[in-house]
Design a protein around this motif. Structure first.
Motif, short mmCIF file in Angstrom:
data_model
loop_
_atom_site.label_atom_id
_atom_site.label_comp_id
_atom_site.label_asym_id
_atom_site.label_seq_id
_atom_site.Cartn_x
_atom_site.Cartn_y
_atom_site.Cartn_z
N GLU A 1 0.83 -1.21 0.00
CA GLU A 1 0.00 0.00 0.00
C GLU A 1 0.86 1.25 0.00
OE1 GLU A 1 -3.23 0.42 -0.53
OE2 GLU A 1 -3.11 -1.72 -0.97
N GLU A 2 1.95 1.24 0.73
CA GLU A 2 2.86 2.38 0.75
C GLU A 2 3.43 2.64 -0.64
OE1 GLU A 2 6.10 3.41 4.00
OE2 GLU A 2 6.94 1.98 2.56
N ALA A 3 3.87 1.57 -1.31
CA ALA A 3 4.42 1.71 -2.65
C ALA A 3 3.34 2.12 -3.65
CB ALA A 3 5.07 0.39 -3.09
N ARG A 4 2.14 1.60 -3.48
CA ARG A 4 1.05 1.97 -4.39
C ARG A 4 0.70 3.45 -4.26
NH1 ARG A 4 -2.52 -1.98 -6.52
NH2 ARG A 4 -4.32 -0.64 -6.09
N ALA A 5 0.77 3.99 -3.04
CA ALA A 5 0.49 5.41 -2.86
C ALA A 5 1.51 6.25 -3.63
CB ALA A 5 0.52 5.76 -1.36
#
Length: 662
Positions: free
Chosen positions: A113-117
């Motif tokens: 999720e961090e990378a997707r943001a």
């Protein structure tokens, strides 16, 4: 997980005590580790960009509790390297290439999720040629090399202060003194002496001696060369970063015009430019010897002319001969040519003062030519030496004052300048992702359900132009065997599935119209074996699959023609057994095989067989539907060829009988 206690950094894999000590030299090492800030980490002494990227990646893993190894096989790791390279190739700066290495396929939901943001922000960027051109000159800021200041020193009577000063002010000489007499001695050898002991306040010492017990709190005032050298070394990078902000329409963290104006006053070697008074003093020091020599020539030329034209008791030519031989020169000149000598010396003095534009030093300069008559006229070496010392000291004091003023301006700009460059570099990382997404028609996958579902997927890894790649629709939940003709695209489909899984779990977009993924804990990709394995290698391969079917991990298992490891009959039985075991686990598996029918017959479960169907031959070339057909055993290439021959021979015949065997 945050690394607020100094020892916590050593818990990061790859960070030992020495590396942790280097990282602690940074202003905010914990923040840099939290952000995965490769540029900031690379500012630590002895830490390269590549090393910083590895440290950042390991810190990210530790923060997310991501201890698993998602890439479980050589082929899976190779696929990751290929996927990463596709994005890195679209970066402009070396930094962005290294920074992209902090992205990796993860099983951690929080990391994904961090990378997707990050990726979703990046995909909103619009790649622009002007921005790319400006980025070409941007690089992480780097400290200057070996700054040494030789016109200034520090002095103290205290051994502890001496050691502290040596560490804090490596650019300067630090001297241990006993009293004011030692201080005065230092002042004769240095343009400026900075006394660190308050006890020296009020001591009257000849020379430029400054008492600054608070020097440790304001190092830029003592060594202005430090920020000046930093900005001189990084001037082009800062200006390039400013152009990036302008071209991209980004808000700069500083006044770009102000920093550009300050940088314009800085020379390449960290000196202050465009100061007329400093230029005057510098020229005077550099040209002093030549100007003195010319002044002597001016005086002697005038005196020669006066002597030759002088009508005295002794003929002028005879007098000149006597004088040149040193016969009674002083008395002769004093008696016969006093006025002419005085005029010649005045001309020499005027030339020296005017040639060097000496200003306040004119009085001393005039005494360089004595009033006592001599021929030839010569300057006083002691006066010239003293003049040189005074001019040099004045030049150095002026330079130091100007450096202090400019350093005070630039020191406040150092942090925002670093932010300016870092923002430009991070923009390059985002733009690389944006270019990748646009060039390969990517979309962000969703994470839900079991297995995977890909629509309109096209692999950018194929050795053909991307526009020529046929889109593929394919999905599997559970286990499946993928059949199809030779060169029909089975391995390419397997690669596409693996690539989508790798990119998706990196938090990156995937080359498809849409994609849904289960959040897998590991990718096991078994590439096609090159020939039959010997007994030892065969046993090792079976052991690998034995470990694979154990446990309840959510794995994605991709296997390409496992039958090549041994005899076809045995291979079908082995693959059937592996599929049976995998069907009882939480794994999703796709096995590419030419033995799909045999495997289905040998299995004790209903094995899903999908097929990449060849729909015919066109001038000897296969015409293939690249999207696997669900629950369909694809026909082989030999069957298609026999069918074509049978269709051409009419009723009955050899080929039609042969076709009936399939």
């Amino acid at each position: 997980m945050r690394y607020r206690h100094p020892m916590d950094m050593e818990s990061i894999p790859g960070v030992g005590a020495k590396t942790a000590d280097r990282l602690r030299d940074l202003d905010d090492p914990e923040g840099a580790l939290d952000r995965g800030d490769v540029a900031a980490l690379a500012r630590a002494p002895g830490i390269s960009d590549g090393r910083a990227a590895r440290i950042a990646r390991n810190a990210i893993r530790a923060r997310h509790g991501d201890d698993g190894d998602f890439l479980a096989t050589d082929r899976a790791r190779e696929l990751y390297r290929d996927a990463l390279a596709l994005v890195q190739e679209r970066a402009v700066t070396d930094y962005a290439e290294k920074r992209l290495e902090t992205f990796y396929p993860s099983a951690s939901a929080s990391r994904i999720e961090e990378a997707r943001a990050f990726t979703e922000r990046a995909m909103e960027r619009e790649p622009d040629s002007a921005v790319a051109e400006a980025l070409a000159d941007v690089a992480p800021l780097s400290p200057p090399r070996d700054v040494r200041v030789r016109d200034r020193c520090l002095a103290t009577t205290d051994a502890e202060t001496f050691a502290r000063a040596q560490e804090a002010f490596s650019e300067l000489s630090v001297e241990l003194v006993d009293d004011a007499r030692d201080l005065a001695e230092l002042a004769r050898g240095y343009a400026t002496v900075v006394a660190l002991d308050e006890a020296f306040a009020g001591v009257d010492v000849e020379g430029d001696v400054r008492v600054e017990p608070d020097a440790f709190d304001d190092p830029e005032s003592v060594v202005p060369e430090r920020p000046l050298a930093f900005f001189a070394r990084n001037r082009d990078r800062i200006r390039a970063a400013a152009r990036v902000h302008d071209a991209a329409g980004l808000d700069a963290p500083l006044d770009i015009e102000a920093v550009d104006g300050a940088l314009a006053r800085l020379t390449e070697d960290g000196a202050v430019a465009d100061d007329p008074e400093l230029d005057r003093l510098s020229v005077a020091v550099d040209d002093l010897d030549a100007a003195v020599s010319m002044a002597e020539s001016v005086a002697n030329d005038r005196l020669r002319e006066a002597i030759e034209e002088r009508d005295v008791t002794i003929e002028g030519a005879d007098l000149l001969s006597l004088v040149e031989r040193g016969a009674g020169v002083d008395s002769l000149l004093d008696r016969e040519l006093a006025d002419e000598y005085a005029a010649a010396v005045d001309a020499a003095r005027d030339h020296l003062v005017d040639a060097l534009d000496l200003g306040d030093h004119a009085t001393l300069a005039r005494t360089a030519f004595p009033d006592e008559p001599t021929f030839p006229v010569e300057s006083d070496d002691r006066v010239v030496s003293k003049l040189r010392e005074e001019l040099t000291a004045a030049r150095d004091r002026r330079a130091t004052r100007l450096k202090r003023e400019l350093a005070a301006t630039l020191a406040d700009l150092r942090e925002p300048a670093a932010d300016l460059v870092d923002a430009a570099l991070e923009l390059d990382v985002e733009l690389a992702v944006a270019r990748f997404a646009r060039e390969f028609d990517c979309t962000m996958p969703t994470f839900a359900g079991d297995g995977f579902e890909i629509e309109g997927g096209r692999s950018p890894l194929l050795d053909v132009p991307f526009d020529a790649v046929d889109p593929v629709d394919y999905g599997v939940s559970g286990v499946a065997v993928l059949s199809g003709v030779n060169s029909g695209g089975k391995t390419s489909t397997l690669d596409l599935v693996g690539l989508v899984a790798v990119l998706g779990q990196m938090g990156f977009p995937v080359p498809a119209e849409s994609a849904r993924l289960e959040r897998f804990e590991a990718l096991h990709y078994q590439a096609k074996s090159q020939g039959t394995l010997d007994a030892g290698a065969f046993e090792s391969t079976l052991r690998e699959f034995g470990g694979l079917v154990a446990g309840d991990a959510r794995r994605l298992v991709l296997v390409d023609e496992l039958e090549s490891i041994t005899e076809p009959g045995a291979s079908a039985l082995i693959i059937a057994g592996i599929l049976e075991a995998l069907s009882e686990s939480d794994s999703t598996a796709v096995f590419v095989s030419h033995l799909a029918g045999e495997i289905r017959d040998a299995a004790d479960i209903d094995v899903t067989v999908d097929g990449i169907e060849a729909v015919g031959l066109d001038d000897g070339e296969l015409v293939v539907n690249r999207s696997p057909r669900k629950d369909h055993l694809a026909r082989s290439t030999p069957e298609l060829i026999v069918e074509k021959l049978a269709d051409s021979e009419g009723d009955g015949g050899f080929y039609r009988d042969l076709l009936g065997k399939f």
